[in-house]
Enzyme design. Structure first.
Site, mmCIF file in Angstrom:
data_model
loop_
_atom_site.group_PDB
_atom_site.id
_atom_site.type_symbol
_atom_site.label_atom_id
_atom_site.label_comp_id
_atom_site.label_asym_id
_atom_site.label_seq_id
_atom_site.Cartn_x
_atom_site.Cartn_y
_atom_site.Cartn_z
ATOM 1 N N ARG A 171 0.812 -1.221 0.000
ATOM 2 C CA ARG A 171 0.000 0.000 0.000
ATOM 3 C C ARG A 171 0.846 1.271 0.000
ATOM 4 O O ARG A 171 0.508 2.274 0.646
ATOM 5 C CB ARG A 171 -0.968 0.003 1.186
ATOM 6 C CG ARG A 171 -1.905 -1.173 1.210
ATOM 7 C CD ARG A 171 -2.784 -1.262 -0.040
ATOM 8 N NE ARG A 171 -3.603 -2.462 0.005
ATOM 9 C CZ ARG A 171 -3.252 -3.628 -0.527
ATOM 10 N NH1 ARG A 171 -2.085 -3.739 -1.160
ATOM 11 N NH2 ARG A 171 -4.034 -4.675 -0.441
ATOM 12 N N SER A 224 -10.428 0.250 3.529
ATOM 13 C CA SER A 224 -9.650 -0.202 4.687
ATOM 14 C C SER A 224 -8.904 0.974 5.302
ATOM 15 O O SER A 224 -8.186 1.693 4.607
ATOM 16 C CB SER A 224 -8.648 -1.279 4.267
ATOM 17 O OG SER A 224 -9.321 -2.421 3.796
ATOM 18 N N GLU A 294 -3.813 3.128 6.175
ATOM 19 C CA GLU A 294 -3.869 3.019 4.722
ATOM 20 C C GLU A 294 -4.514 4.289 4.163
ATOM 21 O O GLU A 294 -4.128 4.778 3.113
ATOM 22 C CB GLU A 294 -4.682 1.786 4.332
ATOM 23 C CG GLU A 294 -4.666 1.466 2.857
ATOM 24 C CD GLU A 294 -5.265 0.103 2.548
ATOM 25 O OE1 GLU A 294 -5.935 -0.006 1.505
ATOM 26 O OE2 GLU A 294 -5.062 -0.840 3.333
#
Length: 305
Positions: A171, A224, A294
């Protein structure tokens, strides 16, 4: 030196289709955040970023507005929403422009009997955003199929980056946290495999059904919130810390999946930010694990606690 010179403000005001003090909440999946000082939707984002760079004007590229937490005080300078959504299939290679949704691209690939990209049906953002953070789902990531990305570095002109230059990690990328942080992505090229498009569509259907059953898809959320720590699940840790359902204002840790924060209606970015920090503190105190976000905070945030 303040960038707000008369000449720069005049240039911004005269951009075709530009909007002043434009609410950004409607352009984010979480539906929170203040206004963009200047806002424009364009298929020529690199050129605008180049001119902003030359004038010293802050700019923020925007795609689908997922994985973003926009400050209540809004965003300084120019927000550039990328709307170039073209695509082209050549054999097993697909070139997709930055504004194309990943879910749409997954269906396009299956329709052309290309496989290996079915996982992207679970990524709600755009191609540009996917390159920016090496998006992934169902155990796969963009780095596995990416050949190169196209874009521009303001002050240096157009660029083509092989994937090893992009520093793609879990990520993250050099676009998010490295030496390409000011760059703008305009397109990406992926390499897939010839296969059974019907079977690919069936797999995407199964994953979509599972996602609808396990994640708060029909709510206002930013995807998320936390990265999974090595060998564990952020959602499991948040739930085990007793924080599933926790609230700050109108922001709530989802009762369906603890790695999501949902806007129950009228939430402020400050509510979400407080809840994120509360969850991080709770997990750290209970398990000694530091959860990294994230979701990315952008805009005019004040000093942290």
């Amino acid at each position: 030196m303040d960038w707000r010179t008369g000449a720069s403000l005049e240039w911004l005001a005269k951009l075709p289709g530009v909007r002043r003090d434009h609410p950004l909440a409607r352009h984010t999946s979480l539906n929170v955040g203040g206004p963009a000082e200047f806002f424009i939707e364009t298929s020529t984002a690199p050129a605008l970023a180049e001119e902003c760079h030359r004038r010293g004007i802050p700019y923020l590229p925007l795609g689908a507005g997922t994985n973003l937490l926009v400050a209540d005080a809004g965003v300084e300078g120019l927000v550039i929403r990328c709307v170039n959504r073209g695509w082209k299939v050549a054999g097993t290679r697909v070139r997709a422009e930055a504004g194309l949704k990943m879910m749409r691209l997954a269906r396009i690939c299956a329709d052309h009997d290309l496989v290996g990209f079915e996982w992207a049906i679970g990524v709600p953002g755009t191609v540009g955003g996917a390159v920016y953070q090496n998006a992934g789902c169902w155990g796969s990531e963009l780095v596995e199929v990416l050949i190169q990305a196209e874009g521009a570095v303001p002050g240096e002109g157009p660029q083509v980056w092989r994937k090893d230059r992009l520093g793609l990690g879990y990520r993250t990328s050099a676009l998010r946290e490295g030496d390409l942080a000011e760059a703008i992505v305009s397109a990406a090229v992926i390499e897939l495999r010839a296969g059974d498009g019907h079977a690919a569509r069936q797999q995407m259907g199964r994953w979509t059904l599972e996602r609808n059953l396990t994640q708060p898809i029909k709510t206002k959320n930013c995807g998320s919130v936390f990265k999974n720590p090595p060998g564990d699940s952020a959602g499991r840790l948040v739930e085990a810390a007793g924080l599933k359902g926790a609230r700050e204002g109108a922001a709530q840790v989802s009762e369906q999946h603890a790695n999501f924060i949902v806007n129950l209606g009228g939430a402020a970015a400050a509510d979400v930010d407080r809840l994120i920090r509360r969850v991080q503190d709770g997990v750290s105190e209970r398990f000694g694990v530091a959860l990294d976000t994230e979701v990315e905070r952008v805009g005019r945030w004040g000093p942290g606690p």
